[in-house]
Design a protein around this motif. Structure first.
Motif, PDB file in Angstrom:
ATOM      1  N   GLU A 180     -42.027  23.515 -61.401  1.00 33.51           N
ATOM      2  CA  GLU A 180     -41.108  24.652 -61.700  1.00 33.51           C
ATOM      3  C   GLU A 180     -41.053  25.837 -61.151  1.00 33.51           C
ATOM      4  OE1 GLU A 180     -38.848  23.528 -63.834  1.00 33.51           O
ATOM      5  OE2 GLU A 180     -39.754  21.496 -63.861  1.00 33.51           O
ATOM      6  N   ARG A 181     -41.899  26.374 -60.604  1.00 30.83           N
ATOM      7  CA  ARG A 181     -42.105  27.580 -60.087  1.00 30.83           C
ATOM      8  C   ARG A 181     -41.535  27.843 -58.727  1.00 30.83           C
ATOM      9  NH1 ARG A 181     -48.057  30.086 -59.892  1.00 30.83           N
ATOM     10  NH2 ARG A 181     -48.661  29.004 -61.885  1.00 30.83           N
ATOM     11  N   ASN A 215     -38.641  23.036 -54.323  1.00 31.51           N
ATOM     12  CA  ASN A 215     -38.490  21.672 -55.459  1.00 31.51           C
ATOM     13  C   ASN A 215     -37.119  21.705 -55.921  1.00 31.51           C
ATOM     14  OD1 ASN A 215     -40.999  21.331 -54.855  1.00 31.51           O
ATOM     15  ND2 ASN A 215     -41.779  22.371 -56.644  1.00 31.51           N
ATOM     16  N   ARG A 216     -36.277  22.747 -55.830  1.00 34.03           N
ATOM     17  CA  ARG A 216     -34.647  22.222 -55.985  1.00 34.03           C
ATOM     18  C   ARG A 216     -34.294  21.406 -55.118  1.00 34.03           C
ATOM     19  NH1 ARG A 216     -32.667  28.606 -55.295  1.00 34.03           N
ATOM     20  NH2 ARG A 216     -34.034  29.642 -56.961  1.00 34.03           N
ATOM     21  N   THR A 217     -34.805  21.106 -53.778  1.00 36.42           N
ATOM     22  CA  THR A 217     -34.364  20.027 -53.054  1.00 36.42           C
ATOM     23  C   THR A 217     -34.531  18.542 -53.560  1.00 36.42           C
ATOM     24  OG1 THR A 217     -36.455  19.900 -51.885  1.00 36.42           O
ATOM     25  CG2 THR A 217     -34.824  21.423 -51.027  1.00 36.42           C
ATOM     26  N   GLY A 218     -35.276  18.616 -54.778  1.00 38.14           N
ATOM     27  CA  GLY A 218     -35.553  17.265 -55.349  1.00 38.14           C
ATOM     28  C   GLY A 218     -36.953  16.839 -55.016  1.00 38.14           C
ATOM     29  N   GLU A 219     -37.771  17.701 -54.029  1.00 39.78           N
ATOM     30  CA  GLU A 219     -39.211  17.360 -54.012  1.00 39.78           C
ATOM     31  C   GLU A 219     -40.038  18.217 -55.152  1.00 39.78           C
ATOM     32  OE1 GLU A 219     -40.564  15.846 -51.428  1.00 39.78           O
ATOM     33  OE2 GLU A 219     -39.396  16.020 -49.974  1.00 39.78           O
ATOM     34  N   ASP A 220     -41.145  17.646 -55.362  1.00 36.95           N
ATOM     35  CA  ASP A 220     -42.022  18.359 -56.199  1.00 36.95           C
ATOM     36  C   ASP A 220     -43.517  18.940 -55.602  1.00 36.95           C
ATOM     37  OD1 ASP A 220     -43.528  16.263 -55.806  1.00 36.95           O
ATOM     38  OD2 ASP A 220     -44.165  15.840 -57.821  1.00 36.95           O
ATOM     39  N   ASN A 221     -43.201  18.829 -54.145  1.00 39.29           N
ATOM     40  CA  ASN A 221     -44.650  19.093 -53.497  1.00 39.29           C
ATOM     41  C   ASN A 221     -44.822  20.562 -52.914  1.00 39.29           C
ATOM     42  OD1 ASN A 221     -42.808  19.100 -51.483  1.00 39.29           O
ATOM     43  ND2 ASN A 221     -43.527  17.194 -50.550  1.00 39.29           N
ATOM     44  N   GLY A 281     -35.634  27.134 -48.926  1.00 38.72           N
ATOM     45  CA  GLY A 281     -36.061  27.451 -50.263  1.00 38.72           C
ATOM     46  C   GLY A 281     -37.660  27.580 -50.332  1.00 38.72           C
ATOM     47  N   LEU A 282     -38.296  26.651 -49.400  1.00 38.56           N
ATOM     48  CA  LEU A 282     -39.750  26.984 -48.984  1.00 38.56           C
ATOM     49  C   LEU A 282     -40.005  28.221 -48.444  1.00 38.56           C
ATOM     50  CD1 LEU A 282     -42.583  25.448 -49.198  1.00 38.56           C
ATOM     51  CD2 LEU A 282     -41.996  24.930 -46.679  1.00 38.56           C
ATOM     52  N   TRP A 283     -39.265  28.759 -47.589  1.00 36.48           N
ATOM     53  CA  TRP A 283     -39.342  30.158 -46.925  1.00 36.48           C
ATOM     54  C   TRP A 283     -39.368  31.181 -47.973  1.00 36.48           C
ATOM     55  CZ3 TRP A 283     -35.120  29.238 -42.779  1.00 36.48           C
ATOM     56  CH2 TRP A 283     -35.494  28.145 -41.980  1.00 36.48           C
ATOM     57  N   GLU A 284     -38.538  31.164 -49.096  1.00 36.41           N
ATOM     58  CA  GLU A 284     -38.717  31.807 -50.164  1.00 36.41           C
ATOM     59  C   GLU A 284     -39.934  31.854 -50.942  1.00 36.41           C
ATOM     60  OE1 GLU A 284     -33.755  31.269 -50.892  1.00 36.41           O
ATOM     61  OE2 GLU A 284     -34.964  31.602 -52.736  1.00 36.41           O
ATOM     62  N   ASP A 285     -40.369  30.397 -51.326  1.00 36.66           N
ATOM     63  CA  ASP A 285     -41.523  30.416 -51.829  1.00 36.66           C
ATOM     64  C   ASP A 285     -42.846  31.094 -51.016  1.00 36.66           C
ATOM     65  OD1 ASP A 285     -40.502  28.930 -53.730  1.00 36.66           O
ATOM     66  OD2 ASP A 285     -40.607  26.857 -52.625  1.00 36.66           O
TER      67      ASP A 285
END
Lengths: 139, 139, 139
Positions: A77-78, A82-88, C58-62
């Protein structure tokens, strides 16, 4: 400069797992015939690591616990990724922390490691086919 | 490809210590006669690091404080590894975070570092004899 | 062993920024004519990183969020280094965590990356001119 390139495949039973690959790397160094140089061991995935540390199962538990509780909790969730459908997303951050490759010196035809050093593949998002590359380079 | 291999020994007074080894690495590059290539600097222990950063004593204090308070507290009770009789699991995790080796480019016979970059040995479990390997490779 | 050395300059608009440099690295490999070997990509500053991971915004933001909230908050007050007049101690610690260089294998004249792997420059204290070195080495 001579080179030898070999790919090593994994399909772990658990989603996170630490696997000692020193013997496989050693074997490639022997097959290469290279006496002086280095070997690059590099994960070909962005949710895995390669690292040098200790062959001790208590420590491996510590590493997995530490990655989850101190470095990057799995908690899908954080993360925006993971908005792309991944959870990793957490597996990506773990790969960034520990790194995805090591370079080990080859001296006198052998891996030039200290007495306790072993080479590991760290799978942070497994249960599917993944691989790494072993590239021995030198003379 | 030509190579030159040298081992550097340490026995730190404190258990954790950061030591600038740039001059020692530079000396090996000069002795090697190599003009173009790289130098691998790699700790031969699993509770130490090699890294490139800033020669500034305030920052070294920050790094030691950060490793203890943000990354991996020493607290021996919390780690499974320490059931083996060790108390240094935290030093392993610190080595994983910062890494145990660097590759520095050699260009025109010199370490090709930026203006503020220096090479350091990070001892995370010292007060005993430990070493690293410097391997210069190139032409 | 043949080598090709190229410097890549950056002046980011934001203080922290992640930039995909795979195409630039690839171009140097092509220009080098090297078929088998490796490429070293190394930041020449102590407040930046080079890493291999995913081209996904999204990952870059993460990553930026994680560096601020889990690894090393910017908060200049908490660091001794900042007594020197700097405010960027956190950028040093972020560089240590993610690392400042990668080695990518070159096989059959190409970057030997997995399907999702891309190479990134991580700027942790930008808005000024900084650079990295790309050094292709092999035959």
């Amino acid at each position: 400069m001579h080179t030898r390139t070999h790919y090593l495949w994994f399909e772990t039973k658990k989603r996170q797992e630490i696997i000692d690959i020193t013997d496989e790397v050693d074997q490639e160094v022997v097959k290469s015939g290279i006496r002086e140089g280095m070997v690059l061991v590099s994960a070909m995935h962005i949710t895995a690591s390669v690292f040098v540390n200790d062959h001790e199962s208590g420590l491996w538990e510590d590493i997995l616990h530490w990655l989850e509780h101190a470095i990057a909790p799995w908690d899908p969730e954080r993360y925006h990724h993971n908005r792309t459908g991944e959870d990793n997303a957490a597996a990506h951050l773990r790969s960034l922390t520990i790194g995805h490759e090591v370079i080990v010196p080859v001296t006198d035809g052998k891996l030039d490691l200290g007495p306790w050093q072993r080479i590991f593949y760290g799978e942070w998002d497994g249960q599917r086919r993944k691989r790494l590359v072993i590239k021995v380079m030198g003379e």
